[in-house]
Motif scaffolding. Structure first.
Motif, PDB file in Angstrom:
ATOM      1  N   ARG A 250       0.840  -1.193   0.000  1.00  0.00           N
ATOM      2  CA  ARG A 250       0.000   0.000   0.000  1.00  0.00           C
ATOM      3  C   ARG A 250       0.883   1.254   0.000  1.00  0.00           C
ATOM      4  NH1 ARG A 250      -2.964  -0.535   5.789  1.00  0.00           N
ATOM      5  NH2 ARG A 250      -3.394  -2.582   4.862  1.00  0.00           N
ATOM      6  N   TRP A 251       0.308   2.347  -0.470  1.00  0.00           N
ATOM      7  CA  TRP A 251       1.006   3.637  -0.476  1.00  0.00           C
ATOM      8  C   TRP A 251       0.586   4.467   0.741  1.00  0.00           C
ATOM      9  CZ3 TRP A 251       4.899   5.568  -3.310  1.00  0.00           C
ATOM     10  CH2 TRP A 251       5.238   4.919  -4.507  1.00  0.00           C
ATOM     11  N   LEU A 252       1.553   5.138   1.331  1.00  0.00           N
ATOM     12  CA  LEU A 252       1.272   6.165   2.333  1.00  0.00           C
ATOM     13  C   LEU A 252       1.339   7.513   1.640  1.00  0.00           C
ATOM     14  CD1 LEU A 252       3.368   5.036   5.455  1.00  0.00           C
ATOM     15  CD2 LEU A 252       0.946   4.649   4.979  1.00  0.00           C
ATOM     16  N   ARG A 253       0.374   8.376   1.911  1.00  0.00           N
ATOM     17  CA  ARG A 253       0.270   9.643   1.196  1.00  0.00           C
ATOM     18  C   ARG A 253       0.446  10.841   2.133  1.00  0.00           C
ATOM     19  NH1 ARG A 253      -1.304   8.895  -3.956  1.00  0.00           N
ATOM     20  NH2 ARG A 253      -1.930   6.759  -4.489  1.00  0.00           N
ATOM     21  N   ALA A 254       0.834  11.943   1.542  1.00  0.00           N
ATOM     22  CA  ALA A 254       1.106  13.152   2.322  1.00  0.00           C
ATOM     23  C   ALA A 254      -0.174  13.649   2.994  1.00  0.00           C
ATOM     24  CB  ALA A 254       1.672  14.235   1.425  1.00  0.00           C
ATOM     25  N   PRO A 255      -0.148  13.872   4.320  1.00  0.00           N
ATOM     26  CA  PRO A 255      -1.340  14.355   5.026  1.00  0.00           C
ATOM     27  C   PRO A 255      -1.619  15.835   4.772  1.00  0.00           C
ATOM     28  CG  PRO A 255       0.509  14.179   6.536  1.00  0.00           C
ATOM     29  CD  PRO A 255       0.982  13.624   5.237  1.00  0.00           C
ATOM     30  N   GLN A 256      -0.622  16.554   4.228  1.00  0.00           N
ATOM     31  CA  GLN A 256      -0.793  17.970   3.888  1.00  0.00           C
ATOM     32  C   GLN A 256       0.289  18.336   2.875  1.00  0.00           C
ATOM     33  OE1 GLN A 256      -0.018  19.890   7.729  1.00  0.00           O
ATOM     34  NE2 GLN A 256       2.031  20.462   7.022  1.00  0.00           N
ATOM     35  N   GLY A 257       0.133  19.475   2.247  1.00  0.00           N
ATOM     36  CA  GLY A 257       1.179  19.958   1.361  1.00  0.00           C
ATOM     37  C   GLY A 257       2.276  20.640   2.155  1.00  0.00           C
ATOM     38  N   LEU A 275       7.707   6.253  12.934  1.00  0.00           N
ATOM     39  CA  LEU A 275       7.806   7.537  12.241  1.00  0.00           C
ATOM     40  C   LEU A 275       8.697   7.391  11.011  1.00  0.00           C
ATOM     41  CD1 LEU A 275       7.249  10.615  12.176  1.00  0.00           C
ATOM     42  CD2 LEU A 275       9.334  10.897  13.558  1.00  0.00           C
ATOM     43  N   LEU A 276       8.162   7.742   9.831  1.00  0.00           N
ATOM     44  CA  LEU A 276       8.900   7.593   8.571  1.00  0.00           C
ATOM     45  C   LEU A 276       9.300   8.932   7.964  1.00  0.00           C
ATOM     46  CD1 LEU A 276       6.738   4.841   6.823  1.00  0.00           C
ATOM     47  CD2 LEU A 276       8.606   4.554   8.463  1.00  0.00           C
ATOM     48  N   VAL A 291       3.464   8.093   9.493  1.00  0.00           N
ATOM     49  CA  VAL A 291       3.846   6.888  10.232  1.00  0.00           C
ATOM     50  C   VAL A 291       3.422   5.648   9.452  1.00  0.00           C
ATOM     51  CG1 VAL A 291       3.682   8.058  12.461  1.00  0.00           C
ATOM     52  CG2 VAL A 291       1.698   6.829  11.563  1.00  0.00           C
ATOM     53  N   ALA A 292       4.152   4.574   9.674  1.00  0.00           N
ATOM     54  CA  ALA A 292       3.856   3.315   8.987  1.00  0.00           C
ATOM     55  C   ALA A 292       2.503   2.779   9.451  1.00  0.00           C
ATOM     56  CB  ALA A 292       4.958   2.298   9.252  1.00  0.00           C
ATOM     57  N   SER A 293       1.687   2.386   8.489  1.00  0.00           N
ATOM     58  CA  SER A 293       0.365   1.846   8.819  1.00  0.00           C
ATOM     59  C   SER A 293       0.392   0.325   8.954  1.00  0.00           C
ATOM     60  CB  SER A 293      -0.651   2.246   7.739  1.00  0.00           C
ATOM     61  OG  SER A 293      -0.225   1.775   6.468  1.00  0.00           O
ATOM     62  N   ILE A 294       1.489  -0.318   8.532  1.00  0.00           N
ATOM     63  CA  ILE A 294       1.637  -1.774   8.607  1.00  0.00           C
ATOM     64  C   ILE A 294       3.100  -2.113   8.867  1.00  0.00           C
ATOM     65  CG2 ILE A 294      -0.294  -2.379   7.079  1.00  0.00           C
ATOM     66  CD1 ILE A 294       1.719  -2.575   4.776  1.00  0.00           C
ATOM     67  N   ASP A 295       3.357  -3.350   9.285  1.00  0.00           N
ATOM     68  CA  ASP A 295       4.720  -3.877   9.293  1.00  0.00           C
ATOM     69  C   ASP A 295       5.102  -4.204   7.861  1.00  0.00           C
ATOM     70  OD1 ASP A 295       4.716  -3.775  12.063  1.00  0.00           O
ATOM     71  OD2 ASP A 295       4.202  -5.897  12.308  1.00  0.00           O
TER      72      ASP A 295
END
Length: 348
Positions: A250-257, A275-276, A291-295
């Motif tokens: 899965r992709w982690l996306r920016a929570p804000q610009g 924390l990534l 932050v990582a949502s999965i291992d």
């Protein structure tokens, strides 16, 4: 006495058994009357064996594949090749010259297969590649990198349930194998319809060379050729570790610009909640953590420090055991960094 193999026919030209030749197949003519060709280097062995194609540069800005093909063609192991190898370092010459993913008609070539001889420029190029190369082959290896402003950990992508492709993916020996569906219009999907398996290799980023990614690609192609009986074992490295098969990502996306600060890299094994990265506004007044949502393992990430809300930042492939993943990847990293194939004076 072994009978002499028939010449290999491609693009209206013949390549005699026991020889190698670069064949320029006409594609089109630019608006200034400059001809454009699909240039394929054919090595046609004296002895019978499979026909394998290796393609790169379907996306014109993905230059790593061209370097992999260049190095591959210098390897001494190919001097006694069984069967036939068709190597195309640049499929999309239009995009390569413009340092662009696309063709002049703004089409993505890897969404235009199997193409049409009477269609758009992209469709015509796709049709030519299918007729002249894919239809003549038993297996393909398609070399890619991440899109512009992203980078990928060396990985092989295969279709779920395809046991033969999975077997060859393990032979290839990239750090990670990802199961992914075939996209409509892709070379892999169109080749599958003809009964030709294609291993999709992804590594590095667009418009950049990455030494470990190139090494992984050259070594992987040689391993596949060796397993298929096309080359001997001399100069073909054996991976010290086994590729990790990962079934979902899965992709982690920016929570804000804002401005992106990345704390972890491709190939890192991360735990859920770790924390990534952080995204801050230019004034430093508002900051959001990523932050990582999965291992899992970071198999791709953004390289641009400027992001908009919703931009993809990290591509994480899920793993059942963080500790086992770290041990496996460490072995494979060491393998690539000290690969004996690159200690020889074979590469110009």
């Amino acid at each position: 006495m072994t009978p002499v193999r028939a010449p290999f026919e491609i693009g209206g030209q013949s390549v005699p058994a026991g020889s190698r030749r670069t064949v320029d197949i006409p594609v089109s003519v630019l608006s200034d009357h400059t001809p454009v060709t699909l240039s394929a280097h054919v090595i046609h062995g004296r002895r019978a064996g499979p026909t394998i194609f290796v393609t790169a540069g379907i996306h014109g800005d993905e230059v790593i594949g061209a370097e992999i093909v260049r190095r591959l063609l210098t390897m001494k192991a190919l001097g006694s090749l069984r069967g036939t190898l068709i190597a195309i370092p640049i499929v999309n010459a239009f995009g390569f010259l413009n340092q662009s993913r696309y063709l002049p008609d703004r089409r993505d070539l890897n969404r235009c297969f199997p193409g049409s001889a009477k269609g758009s420029l992209a469709a015509r190029l796709a049709d030519l590649l299918m007729r002249e190369v894919v239809a003549r082959s038993d297996l393909g290896i398609d070399l890619h990198s991440a899109a512009i402003h992203r980078t990928n950990l060396p990985q092989i992508r295969v279709t779920k349930g395809d046991k033969e492709a999975l077997r060859l993916a393990h032979v290839f020996g990239a750090p990670v194998i990802l199961q992914s569906t075939e996209r409509d219009g892709s070379l892999r999907a169109a080749a599958s319809d003809l009964g030709v398996n294609v291993l999709l290799f992804e590594a590095g980023e667009a418009l950049r060379f990455d030494e470990l990614a190139v090494r992984a690609g050259v070594a992987g192609v040689l391993r596949v050729l060796h397993t298929l009986g096309m080359v001997g074992s001399r100069g073909v490295p054996k991976p010290r570790g086994k590729s990790m098969l990962l079934k979902s990502s899965r992709w982690l996306r920016a929570p804000q610009g804002g401005l992106l600060r990345v704390f972890r890299d491709t190939g890192d094994v991360v735990s859920k909640g770790e924390l990534l990265a952080a995204v801050s506004d230019p004034f430093g007044e508002v900051e959001r953590d990523v932050v990582a949502s999965i291992d899992g393992i970071i198999v791709g990430r953004a390289v641009m420090p400027i992001v908009n809300e919703g931009d993809a930042i990290f591509h994480i492939a899920q793993t059942a055991s963080v500790e086992r993943a770290e041990d496996t990847l460490q072995v494979l990293r060491t393998d690539l960094e000290g690969d004996p194939i690159f200690d020889e004076d074979e590469i110009i």
